[in-house]
Design a protein around this motif. Sequence first.
Motif, PDB file in Angstrom:
ATOM      1  N   UNK A 272      93.692  85.474  57.298  1.00 19.47           N
ATOM      2  CA  UNK A 272      92.680  84.610  56.712  1.00 19.47           C
ATOM      3  C   UNK A 272      91.336  84.740  57.394  1.00 19.47           C
ATOM      4  N   UNK A 273      91.339  85.192  58.627  1.00 16.44           N
ATOM      5  CA  UNK A 273      90.095  85.245  59.385  1.00 16.44           C
ATOM      6  C   UNK A 273      89.070  86.166  58.717  1.00 16.44           C
ATOM      7  N   UNK A 274      89.537  87.196  58.041  1.00 18.57           N
ATOM      8  CA  UNK A 274      88.607  88.112  57.372  1.00 18.57           C
ATOM      9  C   UNK A 274      87.948  87.474  56.154  1.00 18.57           C
ATOM     10  N   UNK A 275      88.557  86.427  55.612  1.00 19.46           N
ATOM     11  CA  UNK A 275      87.920  85.703  54.507  1.00 19.46           C
ATOM     12  C   UNK A 275      86.683  84.941  54.999  1.00 19.46           C
ATOM     13  N   UNK A 276      86.712  84.491  56.229  1.00 13.07           N
ATOM     14  CA  UNK A 276      85.589  83.760  56.797  1.00 13.07           C
ATOM     15  C   UNK A 276      84.536  84.694  57.413  1.00 13.07           C
ATOM     16  N   UNK A 277      84.956  85.862  57.820  1.00  8.17           N
ATOM     17  CA  UNK A 277      84.058  86.817  58.483  1.00  8.17           C
ATOM     18  C   UNK A 277      84.229  88.195  57.832  1.00  8.17           C
ATOM     19  N   UNK A 278      83.813  88.329  56.563  1.00  7.31           N
ATOM     20  CA  UNK A 278      84.106  89.555  55.804  1.00  7.31           C
ATOM     21  C   UNK A 278      83.468  90.825  56.351  1.00  7.31           C
ATOM     22  N   UNK A 279      82.408  90.730  57.124  1.00  8.17           N
ATOM     23  CA  UNK A 279      81.803  91.955  57.659  1.00  8.17           C
ATOM     24  C   UNK A 279      82.772  92.678  58.584  1.00  8.17           C
ATOM     25  N   UNK A 280      83.749  91.970  59.112  1.00  6.82           N
ATOM     26  CA  UNK A 280      84.714  92.583  60.023  1.00  6.82           C
ATOM     27  C   UNK A 280      85.676  93.524  59.308  1.00  6.82           C
TER      28      UNK A 280
ATOM     29  N   UNK B 222      84.590  75.085  59.759  1.00  8.21           N
ATOM     30  CA  UNK B 222      84.488  73.687  60.166  1.00  8.21           C
ATOM     31  C   UNK B 222      84.527  72.770  58.947  1.00  8.21           C
ATOM     32  N   UNK B 223      83.731  73.088  57.927  1.00  4.66           N
ATOM     33  CA  UNK B 223      83.703  72.275  56.715  1.00  4.66           C
ATOM     34  C   UNK B 223      85.073  72.240  56.043  1.00  4.66           C
ATOM     35  N   UNK B 224      85.741  73.375  55.972  1.00  5.68           N
ATOM     36  CA  UNK B 224      87.066  73.432  55.347  1.00  5.68           C
ATOM     37  C   UNK B 224      88.082  72.604  56.126  1.00  5.68           C
ATOM     38  N   UNK B 225      88.042  72.693  57.444  1.00  6.88           N
ATOM     39  CA  UNK B 225      88.976  71.920  58.272  1.00  6.88           C
ATOM     40  C   UNK B 225      88.730  70.431  58.086  1.00  6.88           C
ATOM     41  N   UNK B 226      87.458  70.031  58.123  1.00  8.47           N
ATOM     42  CA  UNK B 226      87.118  68.611  57.961  1.00  8.47           C
ATOM     43  C   UNK B 226      87.526  68.090  56.584  1.00  8.47           C
ATOM     44  N   UNK B 227      87.494  68.941  55.578  1.00  8.62           N
ATOM     45  CA  UNK B 227      87.885  68.550  54.223  1.00  8.62           C
ATOM     46  C   UNK B 227      89.393  68.622  54.014  1.00  8.62           C
ATOM     47  N   UNK B 228      90.118  69.017  55.055  1.00  5.86           N
ATOM     48  CA  UNK B 228      91.569  69.156  54.930  1.00  5.86           C
ATOM     49  C   UNK B 228      91.990  70.400  54.183  1.00  5.86           C
ATOM     50  N   UNK B 229      91.090  71.356  54.074  1.00  2.00           N
ATOM     51  CA  UNK B 229      91.363  72.583  53.330  1.00  2.00           C
ATOM     52  C   UNK B 229      91.351  73.821  54.216  1.00  2.00           C
ATOM     53  N   UNK B 230      91.452  73.625  55.515  1.00  2.00           N
ATOM     54  CA  UNK B 230      91.428  74.752  56.441  1.00  2.00           C
ATOM     55  C   UNK B 230      92.676  75.603  56.311  1.00  2.00           C
TER      56      UNK B 230
END
Length: 109
Positions: free
Chosen positions: A1-9, A86-94
């Motif tokens: 999932x980390x590549x979804x948040x940091x696609x340049x990687x 951060x926004x996704x985690x706070x929204x319960x969608x992390x």
Amino acid sequence: WVLDYFPCARGWMRETHMELHQLLDLLPGAARLDVLYEDLEDASLAALLSYPRLLLEESWRAQTSFFERLARDHPGELARGLARLHADIEAGEGPVRPGRASVIAWRKP
């Protein structure tokens, strides 16, 4: 999932990490063993993926070469990805997927 948040990687991960099937093709008879991390003993990226909230803390990110490279080469994307996480985690969608890694077992014939 980390590549979804940091696609340049995605690009440099493909350039620097052989795909599993390619590695297995080079080692006839090799087997892939799945590793699920249940703790942060080694604080690797794979282990940290089970604890996405910790990635918001620089002290945890700094322990991985993945985030070191993002900070050095793509600071804007790092900031945007962390804000979204951060926004996704706070929204319960992390992300809730466990951290996984592979061990390749092979004995030279």
